[in-house]
Each structure stands twice: as structure tokens, then as C-alpha cells.
Design a protein around this motif. Structure first.
Motif, mmCIF file in Angstrom:
data_model
loop_
_atom_site.group_PDB
_atom_site.id
_atom_site.type_symbol
_atom_site.label_atom_id
_atom_site.label_comp_id
_atom_site.label_asym_id
_atom_site.label_seq_id
_atom_site.Cartn_x
_atom_site.Cartn_y
_atom_site.Cartn_z
ATOM 1 N N UNK A 1 -97.145 -58.912 -48.810
ATOM 2 C CA UNK A 1 -96.327 -58.467 -47.454
ATOM 3 C C UNK A 1 -97.249 -58.336 -46.284
ATOM 4 N N UNK A 2 -98.482 -57.815 -46.455
ATOM 5 C CA UNK A 2 -99.419 -57.712 -45.334
ATOM 6 C C UNK A 2 -99.770 -58.976 -44.868
ATOM 7 N N UNK A 3 -100.142 -59.928 -45.607
ATOM 8 C CA UNK A 3 -100.721 -61.212 -45.507
ATOM 9 C C UNK A 3 -99.653 -61.987 -44.512
ATOM 10 N N UNK A 4 -98.536 -62.109 -45.226
ATOM 11 C CA UNK A 4 -97.128 -62.516 -44.573
ATOM 12 C C UNK A 4 -97.040 -62.162 -43.120
ATOM 13 N N UNK A 5 -96.890 -61.014 -43.008
ATOM 14 C CA UNK A 5 -96.701 -60.460 -41.558
ATOM 15 C C UNK A 5 -97.658 -60.980 -40.700
ATOM 16 N N UNK A 6 -99.016 -60.959 -41.007
ATOM 17 C CA UNK A 6 -100.013 -61.576 -40.392
ATOM 18 C C UNK A 6 -99.672 -62.867 -39.747
ATOM 19 N N UNK A 7 -99.329 -63.639 -40.759
ATOM 20 C CA UNK A 7 -98.820 -65.008 -40.794
ATOM 21 C C UNK A 7 -97.860 -65.193 -39.668
ATOM 22 N N UNK A 8 -96.733 -64.279 -39.634
ATOM 23 C CA UNK A 8 -95.589 -64.398 -38.801
ATOM 24 C C UNK A 8 -95.803 -64.062 -37.573
ATOM 25 N N UNK A 9 -96.515 -62.849 -37.501
ATOM 26 C CA UNK A 9 -96.829 -62.089 -35.939
ATOM 27 C C UNK A 9 -98.111 -62.817 -35.326
ATOM 28 N N UNK A 10 -98.765 -63.468 -36.154
ATOM 29 C CA UNK A 10 -100.163 -64.037 -35.585
ATOM 30 C C UNK A 10 -100.595 -65.346 -36.312
ATOM 31 N N UNK A 11 -99.486 -66.282 -35.830
ATOM 32 C CA UNK A 11 -99.700 -67.752 -36.618
ATOM 33 C C UNK A 11 -100.942 -68.413 -36.094
ATOM 34 N N UNK A 12 -101.462 -68.007 -35.034
ATOM 35 C CA UNK A 12 -102.535 -68.763 -34.336
ATOM 36 C C UNK A 12 -103.890 -68.329 -35.336
ATOM 37 N N UNK A 13 -103.811 -67.205 -36.083
ATOM 38 C CA UNK A 13 -105.052 -66.861 -36.845
ATOM 39 C C UNK A 13 -105.112 -67.505 -38.118
ATOM 40 N N UNK A 14 -103.959 -68.174 -38.638
ATOM 41 C CA UNK A 14 -103.851 -68.584 -39.950
ATOM 42 C C UNK A 14 -104.842 -69.817 -40.199
ATOM 43 N N UNK A 15 -105.837 -69.633 -40.763
ATOM 44 C CA UNK A 15 -106.678 -70.720 -41.116
ATOM 45 C C UNK A 15 -106.422 -71.628 -42.071
ATOM 46 N N UNK A 16 -105.644 -71.127 -43.123
ATOM 47 C CA UNK A 16 -105.530 -71.841 -44.265
ATOM 48 C C UNK A 16 -104.579 -72.903 -43.936
ATOM 49 N N UNK A 17 -103.906 -73.754 -45.099
ATOM 50 C CA UNK A 17 -103.030 -74.844 -45.060
ATOM 51 C C UNK A 17 -101.630 -74.273 -44.643
ATOM 52 N N UNK A 18 -100.782 -74.925 -44.695
ATOM 53 C CA UNK A 18 -99.310 -74.568 -44.516
ATOM 54 C C UNK A 18 -98.457 -74.971 -45.615
ATOM 55 N N UNK A 19 -98.745 -75.894 -46.471
ATOM 56 C CA UNK A 19 -98.012 -76.455 -47.589
ATOM 57 C C UNK A 19 -97.873 -75.433 -48.675
ATOM 58 N N UNK A 20 -96.869 -75.251 -49.597
ATOM 59 C CA UNK A 20 -96.757 -74.572 -50.499
ATOM 60 C C UNK A 20 -97.365 -75.142 -51.791
ATOM 61 N N UNK A 21 -97.698 -74.164 -52.646
ATOM 62 C CA UNK A 21 -98.349 -74.708 -54.113
ATOM 63 C C UNK A 21 -97.591 -74.884 -55.031
ATOM 64 N N UNK A 22 -97.826 -75.944 -55.820
ATOM 65 C CA UNK A 22 -96.598 -76.258 -56.857
ATOM 66 C C UNK A 22 -97.368 -75.856 -58.487
ATOM 67 N N UNK A 23 -96.988 -76.122 -59.420
ATOM 68 C CA UNK A 23 -97.441 -75.823 -60.581
ATOM 69 C C UNK A 23 -96.519 -76.602 -61.722
ATOM 70 N N UNK A 24 -96.821 -76.955 -62.667
ATOM 71 C CA UNK A 24 -95.964 -77.558 -63.903
ATOM 72 C C UNK A 24 -95.337 -76.368 -64.499
ATOM 73 N N UNK A 25 -93.999 -76.751 -64.639
ATOM 74 C CA UNK A 25 -93.071 -75.683 -65.443
ATOM 75 C C UNK A 25 -92.124 -76.686 -66.115
ATOM 76 N N UNK A 26 -91.952 -76.507 -67.428
ATOM 77 C CA UNK A 26 -91.039 -77.340 -68.043
ATOM 78 C C UNK A 26 -91.222 -78.826 -67.783
ATOM 79 N N UNK A 27 -92.300 -79.319 -67.743
ATOM 80 C CA UNK A 27 -92.331 -80.932 -67.585
ATOM 81 C C UNK A 27 -92.070 -81.224 -66.154
ATOM 82 N N UNK A 28 -91.943 -80.600 -65.221
ATOM 83 C CA UNK A 28 -91.880 -80.965 -63.761
ATOM 84 C C UNK A 28 -92.363 -79.828 -62.966
ATOM 85 N N UNK A 29 -92.690 -80.212 -61.761
ATOM 86 C CA UNK A 29 -93.503 -79.575 -60.891
ATOM 87 C C UNK A 29 -92.496 -78.233 -60.084
#
Length: 263
Positions: A72-100
Motif C-alpha cells: 500500500x505504501x509503495x503503491x501510493x508513492x507510485x500513484x502520487x509521485x509517478x516521476x520517482x518510480x525508477x522501476x519497470x511498469x510491466x506486470x510480473x508473470x509466473x507459471x500456474x497450471x501450465x500457463x502464465x
């Protein structure tokens, strides 16, 4: 006499038919088995159809509430201060039941959640009522009107984002994702309304900043998260740029309208 009566009483019903019972048992078993197999097949196909469509448009509601305090704290920082977000914006996937599948919000800062939008909307309504009381305009009707205005603004924002995604060629995004992204604006609105209670002029400095931050956050989200990367985005880049610019510009009148707390 007794014997004749006994014979007559014994002749009241038809003699048992072992072949009829055998055929009856076999037939009923076949009917039950056939109906059971057909029912299982029908219910199974219906369940798969419902699950595929519900997961496509609504997804699993529990997924959007897998959060913790750090998220919650990190997400609020991204919403209220998106200019300071230095990481990527893509979502992370993982294999579940033979699919991503996408990781839940607790493990991915870029995943949408419904906890922050719902809490921010409730905070916005409470602060609006408190602001009405401070300025001497509180009535139950005024608070109800502000609540209805907030829901209407949220619904309009959902329609705007959904229509934008269809125009960009990514209309298959789950509906709850759109609901979450459209509701993040209430976090900035709550801060602006709270600042106006202590100093009315701060509202006119803080709310434009929140509009800019929300516009940047949504543009980044639409380009990298919902469109699945830059390649799909670059196919019709000129048209996409205009649509994203329109979405960013709409944040200003929408948030100013919602932030106008009046009795």
C-alpha cells in the motif's frame, strides 16, 4: 374352506416377473448413467464457459485484495509521485497450471488492486462531509449528493478507460483491472480535500499536481501494462499518442469536478 380362502388371497396379485425386474433395473441404471454422464458433461462445459468468460472480464475478486502494508505504501508513492518510480511498469508473470498468470499485488507493485481505490473512495466521502461541516454547508442531502457524484465520476472514468482500450486494440482487459485503475484518482482527491480544510488556497496548488500525477500514472499504465509492451503500442503510434493525450487531459476537468465539494 380355509384352503380356498388362502388360495384366493394368494391370487390377488400377478405373479412376479423376474425378467421384468431385470429389464427394469437395467433400464433404470442405463437411464441414470446416461443422464448422469450428460449432466456432468453439460455442467462441465458450462462451468468451463463461465469460468473462461468471468476470468476474462471480471477475474478473481480475491486477487485484488492480496495486499499488505508495504504494498500500500509503495503503491501510493507510485500513484502520487509517478516521476520517482525508477522501476519497470510491466506486470510480473509466473507459471500456474501450465500457463502464465500475473502475480498478486502483494508480490508485484504494478498489479492493480481494489483495496486502495475502495479505501480512498471512502476517505474521500468522509473528508467531503467533514469539509462541508467546517464551511457550514453540511446536510445529509449534500453528503448524499457528494457520494453520488463520486460514484458517477468513478463510473465515467471506467467507461473512458474501457473505451480507450477498445480504441487501442486491447479491449479484453479484465473489468476489475479497469475499475481499480479508474479508482486510484480518489487517493489524490482525498489529499486535496484534506489540504483545503486547513488552507483553502492549497487546494488550487495541490489538485493540479494530482491531476498531472494521475495522468502520468495512467499513461504509463496504458502503454506498458494493459497494452502488453511497446511493440503493440508502436503499430499505430500517432493515433495512440492522441488517445493517450486525450485521456491525460480528461483528468483535469474530472478531478476538479469531483474535488468541488459544495453544499
Amino acid at each position: 374352506m380355509n384352503g380356498s380362502l388362502g388360495n384366493q388371497s394368494g391370487m390377488q396379485g400377478p405373479p412376479p416377473n423376474p425378467f421384468g425386474n431385470a429389464f427394469y433395473g437395467t433400464g433404470s441404471g442405463l437411464i441414470r448413467g446416461g443422464l448422469g454422464a450428460y449432466g456432468e458433461k453439460f455442467l462441465g462445459s458450462s462451468s468451463e464457459f463461465m469460468q473462461s468468460n468471468i476470468s476474462q472480464y471480471l477475474s478473481d475478486p480475491q486477487y485484488y485484495f492480496q495486499v499488505n502494508g508495504q504494498y500500500v505504501r509503495n503503491k501510493l508513492k507510485v500513484i502520487l509521485f509517478p516521476f520517482l518510480h525508477r522501476g519497470h511498469w510491466t506486470r510480473i508473470t509466473e507459471p500456474v497450471g501450465g500457463r502464465l498468470a500475473y502475480k498478486p499485488p502483494v508480490h508485484d507493485i504494478n498489479a492493480p488492486d481494489l483495496y486502495i481505490p475502495l479505501m480512498a473512495f471512502g476517505t474521500y466521502v468522509v473528508l467531503s462531509g467533514f469539509s462541508l461541516g467546517v464551511f457550514g454547508r453540511f446536510t445529509p442531502e449534500a453528503l448524499s449528493l457528494q457520494f453520488t457524484k463520486g460514484l458517477a465520476g468513478w463510473f465515467f472514468h471506467i467507461l473512458l478507460l474501457k473505451g480507450l482500450l477498445y480504441s487501442l486494440g486491447s479491449g479484453e482487459a479484465p473489468l476489475l483491472d479497469i475499475v481499480a485503475y479508474a479508482g486510484y484518482g480518489f487517493a489524490g482527491l482525498s489529499l486535496a480535500v484534506l489540504a483545503r480544510i486547513f488552507w483553502s488556497y492549497s487546494y488550487y496548488f495541490l489538485l493540479p499536481w494530482m491531476c498531472v500525477c494521475m495522468a502520468v500514472f495512467l499513461v504509463k499504465t496504458m502503454k506498458r501494462v494493459l497494452l502488453g509492451g511497446a511493440r503493440g503500442y508502436e503499430k499505430h503510434s500517432t493515433r495512440h499518442h492522441y488517445l493517450l493525450l486525450f485521456m491525460a487531459a480528461v483528468q483535469f476537468p474530472l478531478l476538479f469536478w469531483l474535488g468541488n465539494v459544495s453544499g
